[in-house]
Design a protein around this motif. Structure first.
Motif, PDB file in Angstrom:
ATOM      1  N   ALA A 165       0.807  -1.218   0.000  1.00 19.10           N
ATOM      2  CA  ALA A 165       0.000   0.000   0.000  1.00 19.10           C
ATOM      3  C   ALA A 165       0.843   1.273   0.000  1.00 19.10           C
ATOM      4  O   ALA A 165       0.298   2.379   0.051  1.00 19.10           O
ATOM      5  CB  ALA A 165      -0.924   0.002   1.217  1.00 19.10           C
ATOM      6  N   ARG A 166       2.155   1.128  -0.057  1.00 24.02           N
ATOM      7  CA  ARG A 166       3.045   2.282   0.027  1.00 24.02           C
ATOM      8  C   ARG A 166       3.069   3.067  -1.288  1.00 24.02           C
ATOM      9  O   ARG A 166       2.486   2.673  -2.285  1.00 24.02           O
ATOM     10  CB  ARG A 166       4.462   1.830   0.394  1.00 24.02           C
ATOM     11  CG  ARG A 166       4.551   1.063   1.710  1.00 24.02           C
ATOM     12  CD  ARG A 166       5.953   0.521   1.922  1.00 24.02           C
ATOM     13  NE  ARG A 166       6.352  -0.333   0.807  1.00 24.02           N
ATOM     14  CZ  ARG A 166       7.612  -0.678   0.536  1.00 24.02           C
ATOM     15  NH1 ARG A 166       8.598  -0.234   1.296  1.00 24.02           N
ATOM     16  NH2 ARG A 166       7.873  -1.464  -0.493  1.00 24.02           N
ATOM     17  N   ARG A 167       3.798   4.161  -1.279  1.00 26.64           N
ATOM     18  CA  ARG A 167       3.941   4.975  -2.490  1.00 26.64           C
ATOM     19  C   ARG A 167       4.827   4.239  -3.498  1.00 26.64           C
ATOM     20  O   ARG A 167       5.648   3.388  -3.113  1.00 26.64           O
ATOM     21  CB  ARG A 167       4.534   6.335  -2.143  1.00 26.64           C
ATOM     22  CG  ARG A 167       5.983   6.305  -1.744  1.00 26.64           C
ATOM     23  CD  ARG A 167       6.463   7.625  -1.182  1.00 26.64           C
ATOM     24  NE  ARG A 167       6.164   7.724   0.236  1.00 26.64           N
ATOM     25  CZ  ARG A 167       6.660   8.659   1.055  1.00 26.64           C
ATOM     26  NH1 ARG A 167       7.449   9.592   0.573  1.00 26.64           N
ATOM     27  NH2 ARG A 167       6.339   8.673   2.331  1.00 26.64           N
ATOM     28  N   PRO A 168       4.702   4.546  -4.771  1.00 26.95           N
ATOM     29  CA  PRO A 168       5.508   3.861  -5.792  1.00 26.95           C
ATOM     30  C   PRO A 168       7.008   3.932  -5.541  1.00 26.95           C
ATOM     31  O   PRO A 168       7.724   2.962  -5.825  1.00 26.95           O
ATOM     32  CB  PRO A 168       5.116   4.592  -7.083  1.00 26.95           C
ATOM     33  CG  PRO A 168       3.714   5.042  -6.841  1.00 26.95           C
ATOM     34  CD  PRO A 168       3.674   5.424  -5.387  1.00 26.95           C
ATOM     35  N   ALA A 169       7.506   5.044  -4.987  1.00 27.59           N
ATOM     36  CA  ALA A 169       8.943   5.169  -4.732  1.00 27.59           C
ATOM     37  C   ALA A 169       9.420   4.217  -3.638  1.00 27.59           C
ATOM     38  O   ALA A 169      10.587   3.802  -3.636  1.00 27.59           O
ATOM     39  CB  ALA A 169       9.286   6.611  -4.351  1.00 27.59           C
ATOM     40  N   TRP A 194      -2.161   3.528  -1.349  1.00 27.31           N
ATOM     41  CA  TRP A 194      -3.277   3.778  -0.443  1.00 27.31           C
ATOM     42  C   TRP A 194      -4.037   5.059  -0.776  1.00 27.31           C
ATOM     43  O   TRP A 194      -5.255   5.130  -0.588  1.00 27.31           O
ATOM     44  CB  TRP A 194      -2.792   3.810   1.004  1.00 27.31           C
ATOM     45  CG  TRP A 194      -2.143   5.099   1.415  1.00 27.31           C
ATOM     46  CD1 TRP A 194      -0.844   5.467   1.228  1.00 27.31           C
ATOM     47  CD2 TRP A 194      -2.779   6.207   2.072  1.00 27.31           C
ATOM     48  NE1 TRP A 194      -0.625   6.724   1.721  1.00 27.31           N
ATOM     49  CE2 TRP A 194      -1.799   7.201   2.259  1.00 27.31           C
ATOM     50  CE3 TRP A 194      -4.077   6.447   2.524  1.00 27.31           C
ATOM     51  CZ2 TRP A 194      -2.067   8.420   2.867  1.00 27.31           C
ATOM     52  CZ3 TRP A 194      -4.350   7.668   3.141  1.00 27.31           C
ATOM     53  CH2 TRP A 194      -3.361   8.636   3.301  1.00 27.31           C
ATOM     54  N   GLU A 195      -3.352   6.072  -1.291  1.00 24.71           N
ATOM     55  CA  GLU A 195      -4.042   7.328  -1.590  1.00 24.71           C
ATOM     56  C   GLU A 195      -5.026   7.178  -2.751  1.00 24.71           C
ATOM     57  O   GLU A 195      -5.918   8.016  -2.918  1.00 24.71           O
ATOM     58  CB  GLU A 195      -3.037   8.436  -1.893  1.00 24.71           C
ATOM     59  CG  GLU A 195      -2.282   8.916  -0.661  1.00 24.71           C
ATOM     60  CD  GLU A 195      -1.425  10.141  -0.945  1.00 24.71           C
ATOM     61  OE1 GLU A 195      -1.549  10.731  -2.051  1.00 24.71           O
ATOM     62  OE2 GLU A 195      -0.625  10.512  -0.072  1.00 24.71           O
ATOM     63  N   ASP A 196      -4.885   6.118  -3.534  1.00 21.35           N
ATOM     64  CA  ASP A 196      -5.799   5.910  -4.654  1.00 21.35           C
ATOM     65  C   ASP A 196      -7.169   5.406  -4.221  1.00 21.35           C
ATOM     66  O   ASP A 196      -8.096   5.372  -5.038  1.00 21.35           O
ATOM     67  CB  ASP A 196      -5.182   4.919  -5.659  1.00 21.35           C
ATOM     68  CG  ASP A 196      -4.029   5.527  -6.439  1.00 21.35           C
ATOM     69  OD1 ASP A 196      -3.915   6.771  -6.478  1.00 21.35           O
ATOM     70  OD2 ASP A 196      -3.230   4.759  -7.004  1.00 21.35           O
ATOM     71  N   VAL A 197      -7.326   5.005  -2.951  1.00 19.54           N
ATOM     72  CA  VAL A 197      -8.635   4.503  -2.505  1.00 19.54           C
ATOM     73  C   VAL A 197      -9.476   5.600  -1.861  1.00 19.54           C
ATOM     74  O   VAL A 197     -10.624   5.352  -1.476  1.00 19.54           O
ATOM     75  CB  VAL A 197      -8.486   3.303  -1.535  1.00 19.54           C
ATOM     76  CG1 VAL A 197      -7.648   2.206  -2.163  1.00 19.54           C
ATOM     77  CG2 VAL A 197      -7.929   3.721  -0.186  1.00 19.54           C
ATOM     78  N   GLN A 202     -12.499  11.319   1.490  1.00 11.91           N
ATOM     79  CA  GLN A 202     -13.459  10.254   1.750  1.00 11.91           C
ATOM     80  C   GLN A 202     -13.083   9.017   0.941  1.00 11.91           C
ATOM     81  O   GLN A 202     -12.351   9.112  -0.048  1.00 11.91           O
ATOM     82  CB  GLN A 202     -14.875  10.695   1.357  1.00 11.91           C
ATOM     83  CG  GLN A 202     -15.360  11.932   2.084  1.00 11.91           C
ATOM     84  CD  GLN A 202     -16.755  12.342   1.648  1.00 11.91           C
ATOM     85  OE1 GLN A 202     -17.241  11.927   0.597  1.00 11.91           O
ATOM     86  NE2 GLN A 202     -17.409  13.164   2.453  1.00 11.91           N
ATOM     87  N   PHE A 203     -13.576   7.860   1.380  1.00 14.36           N
ATOM     88  CA  PHE A 203     -13.369   6.652   0.588  1.00 14.36           C
ATOM     89  C   PHE A 203     -14.120   6.776  -0.737  1.00 14.36           C
ATOM     90  O   PHE A 203     -15.214   7.342  -0.800  1.00 14.36           O
ATOM     91  CB  PHE A 203     -13.881   5.420   1.333  1.00 14.36           C
ATOM     92  CG  PHE A 203     -12.909   4.858   2.331  1.00 14.36           C
ATOM     93  CD1 PHE A 203     -11.810   4.110   1.907  1.00 14.36           C
ATOM     94  CD2 PHE A 203     -13.081   5.074   3.684  1.00 14.36           C
ATOM     95  CE1 PHE A 203     -10.912   3.589   2.813  1.00 14.36           C
ATOM     96  CE2 PHE A 203     -12.184   4.554   4.610  1.00 14.36           C
ATOM     97  CZ  PHE A 203     -11.092   3.810   4.173  1.00 14.36           C
ATOM     98  N   LYS A 204     -13.525   6.240  -1.793  1.00 15.00           N
ATOM     99  CA  LYS A 204     -14.215   6.166  -3.063  1.00 15.00           C
ATOM    100  C   LYS A 204     -15.383   5.178  -2.949  1.00 15.00           C
ATOM    101  O   LYS A 204     -15.487   4.428  -1.971  1.00 15.00           O
ATOM    102  CB  LYS A 204     -13.248   5.734  -4.172  1.00 15.00           C
ATOM    103  CG  LYS A 204     -12.190   6.783  -4.486  1.00 15.00           C
ATOM    104  CD  LYS A 204     -11.253   6.349  -5.604  1.00 15.00           C
ATOM    105  CE  LYS A 204     -10.266   7.451  -5.958  1.00 15.00           C
ATOM    106  NZ  LYS A 204      -9.302   7.036  -7.020  1.00 15.00           N
ATOM    107  N   ALA A 240     -10.804  -0.424   2.548  1.00 15.28           N
ATOM    108  CA  ALA A 240     -11.268  -0.211   1.170  1.00 15.28           C
ATOM    109  C   ALA A 240     -11.641  -1.529   0.504  1.00 15.28           C
ATOM    110  O   ALA A 240     -12.665  -1.622  -0.187  1.00 15.28           O
ATOM    111  CB  ALA A 240     -10.192   0.507   0.362  1.00 15.28           C
ATOM    112  N   LEU A 241     -10.831  -2.550   0.707  1.00 23.22           N
ATOM    113  CA  LEU A 241     -11.138  -3.855   0.125  1.00 23.22           C
ATOM    114  C   LEU A 241     -12.422  -4.435   0.713  1.00 23.22           C
ATOM    115  O   LEU A 241     -13.235  -5.016  -0.008  1.00 23.22           O
ATOM    116  CB  LEU A 241      -9.974  -4.820   0.354  1.00 23.22           C
ATOM    117  CG  LEU A 241      -8.687  -4.545  -0.437  1.00 23.22           C
ATOM    118  CD1 LEU A 241      -7.583  -5.493   0.001  1.00 23.22           C
ATOM    119  CD2 LEU A 241      -8.921  -4.667  -1.945  1.00 23.22           C
ATOM    120  N   LYS A 242     -12.611  -4.267   2.006  1.00 18.59           N
ATOM    121  CA  LYS A 242     -13.852  -4.758   2.616  1.00 18.59           C
ATOM    122  C   LYS A 242     -15.064  -4.009   2.058  1.00 18.59           C
ATOM    123  O   LYS A 242     -16.114  -4.606   1.821  1.00 18.59           O
ATOM    124  CB  LYS A 242     -13.768  -4.629   4.144  1.00 18.59           C
ATOM    125  CG  LYS A 242     -12.826  -5.656   4.783  1.00 18.59           C
ATOM    126  CD  LYS A 242     -12.801  -5.548   6.295  1.00 18.59           C
ATOM    127  CE  LYS A 242     -14.057  -6.081   6.936  1.00 18.59           C
ATOM    128  NZ  LYS A 242     -14.190  -7.540   6.797  1.00 18.59           N
TER     129      LYS A 242
END
Length: 271
Positions: A165-169, A194-197, A202-204, A240-242
């Motif tokens: 879930a970390r950043r790409p770097a 993680w920021e993409d969810v 708010q959660f997407k 988010a997965l749940k």
């Protein structure tokens, strides 16, 4: 799992009992929070060891802190921060893991509460920190929500997947935290930042979260073990997965901070 600010305000006005849990820094709580909110630091906890014994200590640390808040029975815990980030999902995950009871996250956090016309007040009353200090070990109510280091090492790709879930770097090893002995990722992991969810604090939507997970290569038919630096961002993605309908999910709590310290364990770097 989630509650929006207008719904929370209405249900409180109708007499429903909620325990408002502010998981921001204590100074922010003391300055201005939802009226009557308690303070609980779930963010700074580092698990001692991702083993059954280490997880029993972690469960005990949460239960010990929870008891200090003196939350009345029959109330629904509501975890919140400024906006949804790394803290409120970790609070809900801790509640599930240690006590096996239900709670909710205030979607949008304090900012959404203000936008809905909610008032703030200085934080007073009980506060607690999830810490091993003075806490006895306690068997977790839902141990399946925490993957041990051994499970993570021996993960079978036919039945389980690892989610970074970390950043790409961090994933490619070009960035490493000063506290970590090595840079890179756990072999076999797939990136889902993680920021993409979340979006606008708010959660997407559940449908969008399901789409993101599918596009990344995940499937609800397999167990998904999320990890990050030390287990906080991983809890955000687990929630988010749940929301997206995944049921067999867990956090490898020691995450990269622990994995990198074990030099006998393999790693990958680069894309």
């Amino acid at each position: 799992m989630l509650i929006n600010a207008p719904d929370l305000a209405k249900r409180m006005a109708d007499g429903e009992k909620f325990a408002l849990i502010d998981v921001r820094e204590q100074a922010a709580w003391e300055t201005a929070t939802l009226p009557g909110a308690l303070s609980l630091n779930v963010y700074d906890y580092f698990v001692s060891d991702s083993t059954p014994k280490g997880y029993a200590a972690m469960a005990g640390a949460f239960v010990h802190a929870w008891q200090q808040l003196k939350i009345a029975s029959g109330t629904t815990p509501v975890f919140f921060e400024q906006t949804v980030g790394m803290r409120s999902p970790r609070g809900l995950w801790f509640l599930w893991f240690a006590l096996g009871t239900e709670g909710v996250i205030l979607d949008g956090g304090v900012d959404a509460w203000i936008e809905a016309g909610g008032k703030l007040a200085p934080g007073t009353g009980p506060s607690a920190i999830v810490s091993d200090a003075g806490a006895p070990e306690c068997q977790p109510a839902m141990p399946q929500l925490a993957a041990t280091r051994a499970e993570t090492i021996d993960v079978d790709p036919a039945t389980a997947m690892l989610l970074d879930a970390r950043r790409p770097a961090e994933y490619d090893g070009s960035f490493v935290h000063e506290c970590c002995a090595r840079a890179g990722r756990i072999p076999g992991s797939t990136l889902l930042f993680w920021e993409d969810v979340v979006e606008n604090g708010q959660f997407k939507s559940a449908a969008e979260l399901a789409r993101l997970a599918t596009e990344a290569g995940f499937t609800p038919s397999k167990r998904v073990i999320t990890w990050c630096h030390r287990g906080a961002r991983a809890a955000t993605v687990l929630v988010a997965l749940k929301l997206a309908g995944y049921e067999n999910v867990a956090v490898y709590v020691g995450s990269w901070h622990e994995w990198a310290s074990h030099r006998e364990l393999p790693l990958l770097s680069g894309e």
